[in-house]
Design a protein around this motif. Structure first.
Motif, short mmCIF file in Angstrom:
data_model
loop_
_atom_site.label_atom_id
_atom_site.label_comp_id
_atom_site.label_asym_id
_atom_site.label_seq_id
_atom_site.Cartn_x
_atom_site.Cartn_y
_atom_site.Cartn_z
N GLU A 1 0.81 -1.21 0.00
CA GLU A 1 0.00 0.00 0.00
C GLU A 1 0.85 1.28 0.00
OE1 GLU A 1 -3.16 0.48 -0.21
OE2 GLU A 1 -3.43 2.49 0.60
N LEU A 2 2.05 1.21 0.55
CA LEU A 2 2.87 2.43 0.68
C LEU A 2 3.52 2.83 -0.64
CD1 LEU A 2 4.63 1.87 4.13
CD2 LEU A 2 2.58 3.19 3.62
N GLY A 3 3.58 1.92 -1.60
CA GLY A 3 4.19 2.24 -2.89
C GLY A 3 5.63 2.72 -2.70
N ASP A 4 5.97 3.80 -3.40
CA ASP A 4 7.36 4.27 -3.37
C ASP A 4 7.63 5.19 -2.17
OD1 ASP A 4 9.81 4.03 -4.76
OD2 ASP A 4 9.62 6.11 -5.43
N PHE A 5 6.61 5.37 -1.34
CA PHE A 5 6.78 6.27 -0.18
C PHE A 5 7.13 5.42 1.04
CE2 PHE A 5 4.70 8.74 -3.27
CZ PHE A 5 5.08 10.05 -3.03
N LYS A 6 8.29 5.70 1.60
CA LYS A 6 8.81 4.85 2.68
C LYS A 6 8.67 5.56 4.02
CE LYS A 6 13.33 4.05 3.21
NZ LYS A 6 14.57 3.47 2.71
N THR A 7 8.33 4.78 5.04
CA THR A 7 8.37 5.31 6.40
C THR A 7 9.43 4.55 7.18
OG1 THR A 7 6.07 6.01 6.45
CG2 THR A 7 7.08 5.54 8.57
N ALA A 8 10.33 5.29 7.80
CA ALA A 8 11.31 4.67 8.69
C ALA A 8 11.10 5.26 10.08
CB ALA A 8 12.72 4.95 8.21
N TRP A 9 11.06 4.39 11.08
CA TRP A 9 10.92 4.86 12.46
C TRP A 9 12.09 4.30 13.26
CZ3 TRP A 9 9.90 1.83 16.95
CH2 TRP A 9 9.71 2.59 18.11
N ASP A 10 12.82 5.18 13.92
CA ASP A 10 14.00 4.76 14.69
C ASP A 10 13.86 5.18 16.14
OD1 ASP A 10 14.99 4.23 12.08
OD2 ASP A 10 17.05 4.49 12.81
N LEU A 11 14.24 4.30 17.03
CA LEU A 11 14.29 4.59 18.46
C LEU A 11 15.73 4.42 18.94
CD1 LEU A 11 12.99 5.02 21.29
CD2 LEU A 11 12.76 2.54 21.40
N ILE A 12 16.24 5.47 19.57
CA ILE A 12 17.63 5.45 20.05
C ILE A 12 17.60 5.66 21.56
CG2 ILE A 12 19.91 6.57 19.85
CD1 ILE A 12 18.35 7.87 17.21
N THR A 13 18.24 4.77 22.31
CA THR A 13 18.40 5.04 23.74
C THR A 13 19.87 5.36 23.98
OG1 THR A 13 18.75 2.72 24.29
CG2 THR A 13 16.49 3.51 24.41
N PHE A 14 20.11 6.34 24.85
CA PHE A 14 21.50 6.72 25.10
C PHE A 14 21.64 7.23 26.53
CE2 PHE A 14 21.01 11.39 24.75
CZ PHE A 14 19.77 11.48 24.10
N SER A 15 22.87 7.23 27.01
CA SER A 15 23.07 7.74 28.37
C SER A 15 24.12 8.84 28.35
CB SER A 15 23.45 6.62 29.33
OG SER A 15 24.53 5.91 28.83
N GLY A 16 23.92 9.77 29.31
CA GLY A 16 24.83 10.90 29.41
C GLY A 16 25.62 10.86 30.71
N PHE A 17 26.03 12.02 31.18
CA PHE A 17 26.87 12.17 32.38
C PHE A 17 26.24 11.44 33.57
CE2 PHE A 17 28.79 15.40 35.50
CZ PHE A 17 30.07 14.85 35.38
N LEU A 18 27.02 10.71 34.28
CA LEU A 18 26.59 9.95 35.47
C LEU A 18 25.53 8.89 35.13
CD1 LEU A 18 26.40 12.92 38.04
CD2 LEU A 18 28.37 11.54 37.36
N GLY A 19 25.49 8.54 33.84
CA GLY A 19 24.63 7.42 33.42
C GLY A 19 23.17 7.76 33.23
N THR A 20 22.82 9.04 33.21
CA THR A 20 21.40 9.41 33.03
C THR A 20 20.88 8.91 31.67
OG1 THR A 20 21.89 11.40 34.26
CG2 THR A 20 19.79 11.36 33.09
N GLY A 21 19.80 8.16 31.72
CA GLY A 21 19.25 7.56 30.50
C GLY A 21 18.36 8.53 29.75
N MET A 22 18.46 8.53 28.45
CA MET A 22 17.63 9.40 27.59
C MET A 22 17.25 8.63 26.33
SD MET A 22 19.89 12.88 28.02
CE MET A 22 21.36 12.24 28.82
N ARG A 23 16.34 9.16 25.56
CA ARG A 23 15.96 8.52 24.30
C ARG A 23 15.57 9.54 23.24
NH1 ARG A 23 11.07 4.75 25.77
NH2 ARG A 23 10.28 5.18 23.69
N MET A 24 15.70 9.13 22.05
CA MET A 24 15.25 9.97 20.94
C MET A 24 14.58 9.07 19.91
SD MET A 24 17.77 11.89 18.28
CE MET A 24 16.73 12.52 16.98
N GLU A 25 13.59 9.64 19.23
CA GLU A 25 12.92 8.90 18.16
C GLU A 25 12.85 9.81 16.94
OE1 GLU A 25 8.95 7.65 19.29
OE2 GLU A 25 9.65 7.51 21.37
#
Ligand SMILES: NC(=O)c1ccc[n+]([C@@H]2O[C@H](COP(=O)([O-])OP(=O)(O)OC[C@H]3O[C@@H](n4cnc5c(N)ncnc54)[C@H](O)[C@@H]3O)[C@@H](O)[C@H]2O)c1
Length: 387
Positions: free
Chosen positions: A285-309
């Motif tokens: 159904e999507l034809g030539d139009f693509k959807t990509a969804w990415d989830l990134i988890t990462f940690s910063g100073f003193l191990g604080t957990g964060m995420r981005m999508e």
């Protein structure tokens, strides 16, 4: 006059680049998406759009005009261009050839060589750049003849399918004296025997696998995490796409080749491989139009957990087509300047760039602009780009 041959002219990406090239040549469209028209890259060494002539090979026999209409129906290209370019598309149609036939792979390669040389001769072209935009192949089975040109020539005369099809076209391109670009993750020229033959023939080549969507975004974001010393714990991506490419990638072997090509950027940019992976799913159904969804988890100073999508909604061929034209122009200019071997400076365009470990878009851009400046200055024409 320069010429592009697209190894497969009726593909989604190939068809869109032919329509786009003709539209640019006729002044019916602007160059949005063509990086070679940016002030940092534009210049006299690159063939003008007006100097490009198109041809190709394809298994499919759908007339190019019908293919263009289907692209317009799908919203990939504007209908007004199909209407305005009907005659020009008819002329390109005369230059599209079916896949070669022959009892052996040597005979099939010779048939492609004849097509390429007759194309070059009939149009009195300076050079022909062969661009592979064919369907993704599974990784080939290893064969001892892949390592050595003499063994390869001998094996191709026999009954075995020694080379995957992408490599057979690449072999023919080299025999015909044509520089070669692989926009796909297939094997193409990436075999030691073919690389040696390209070097012997003093030809440049570039690849692999156009970087147009999720991997493009990754190659911008991953260096950011690395430069800020943020620890990426996981990076998972899902790509949903339809179209011919999506249908091909529904085959697990082709899917594996593509996923491998998409994965390199993280390990090589971050210096470690985070958890997670990339999935590709076919959704017709999507034809030539693509959807990509990415989830990134990462940690910063003193191990604080964060995420981005992030979510990417891209029209694959509208992203790919201008890059195919860019690559043809740049590779033609590199050939004219006497460059030989893998064009590592064109890594900017690829998910799995040949001849360089650099995956960061910023570093790749710096290399590309320096390379292009050198071409425009007419410098170092004896420089061999063998990596
Ligand atoms: N954004 C993009 O569109 C994009 C980005 C990166 C890479 N790519 C790669 O480019 C390639 C083409 O993508 P597409 O969306 O145009 O695919 P598509 O399925 O629309 O087109 C593939 C074409 O290859 C032809 N073909 C298959 N085997 C052949 C053979 N042996 N000889 C001649 N022709 C043959 C088919 O007939 C078809 O026309 C794929 O490998 C894809 O992964 C595309």
């Amino acid at each position: 006059m320069h010429r592009i041959v697209e190894a497969e002219g009726r593909t989604t990406a190939g068809g869109a680049s032919i329509v786009g090239g003709l539209a640019l040549r006729a002044g019916l469209a602007g160059p949005t998406g063509c990086v070679t028209e940016l002030p940092d890259l534009r210049g006299p060494a690159l063939p003008a759009f007006a100097d490009l002539v198109f041809g190709g090979h394809d298994l499919a026999t759908t007339p190019l005009c019908k293919r263009a209409e289907a692209l317009a129906d799908a919203g990939v290209i504007p209908w007004r261009l199909v209407a305005a370019l009907r005659d020009e598309l008819g002329v390109v149609e005369q230059e599209l050839r079916p896949a070669p036939v022959g009892d052996t792979q040597a005979e099939r390669a010779e048939a492609v060589v004849r097509d390429l040389t007759s194309f070059r001769d009939r149009h009195e072209l300076d050079r022909v750049v062969v661009v592979n935009v064919s369907a993704t192949e599974p990784a080939p089975r290893p064969h001892p003849a892949h390592a050595d040109p003499a063994a390869l020539r001998a094996a191709l005369d026999g009954p075995d399918e020694v080379l995957p099809v992408s490599s057979l076209y690449a072999y023919a391109a080299v025999l015909a004296g044509c520089p070669y670009v692989d926009f796909t993750p297939s094997t193409g020229l990436r075999l030691p025997a073919l690389a040696a033959l390209a070097e012997e023939a003093r030809l440049p080549y570039a690849g692999h696998d156009g970087k147009t969507g999720e991997t493009l975004v990754k190659s911008v974001l991953a260096p950011m995490f690395a430069m800020r010393n943020l620890a990426v714990g996981s990076w998972s991506g899902v790509n949903l796409l339809g179209g011919g490419d999506g249908a091909t990638l529904a085959d697990p072997a082709a899917n594996a080749a593509k996923v491998q090509s998409k994965q390199r950027v993280l390990g090589e940019t971050l210096g470690y491989v985070p958890q997670g992976g990339t999935r590709i799913e076919y959704v017709e159904e999507l034809g030539d139009f693509k959807t990509a969804w990415d989830l990134i988890t990462f940690s910063g100073f003193l191990g604080t957990g964060m995420r981005m999508e992030f979510t990417w909604h891209g029209c694959d061929s509208a992203l790919a087509a201008p890059l195919v034209l860019d690559l043809a122009r740049l590779t033609a200019a590199a050939h004219a300047a006497g460059q030989v071997g893998p064009l590592a400076d064109l890594g900017f365009f690829f998910k799995d760039p040949l001849g360089t470990p650099t995956h960061s878009l910023g570093e790749q851009w710096a290399r590309l602009t320096a390379f292009t400046r050198q071409l425009h200055d007419g410098g170092d024409s004896d420089h061999d780009n063998v990596g």
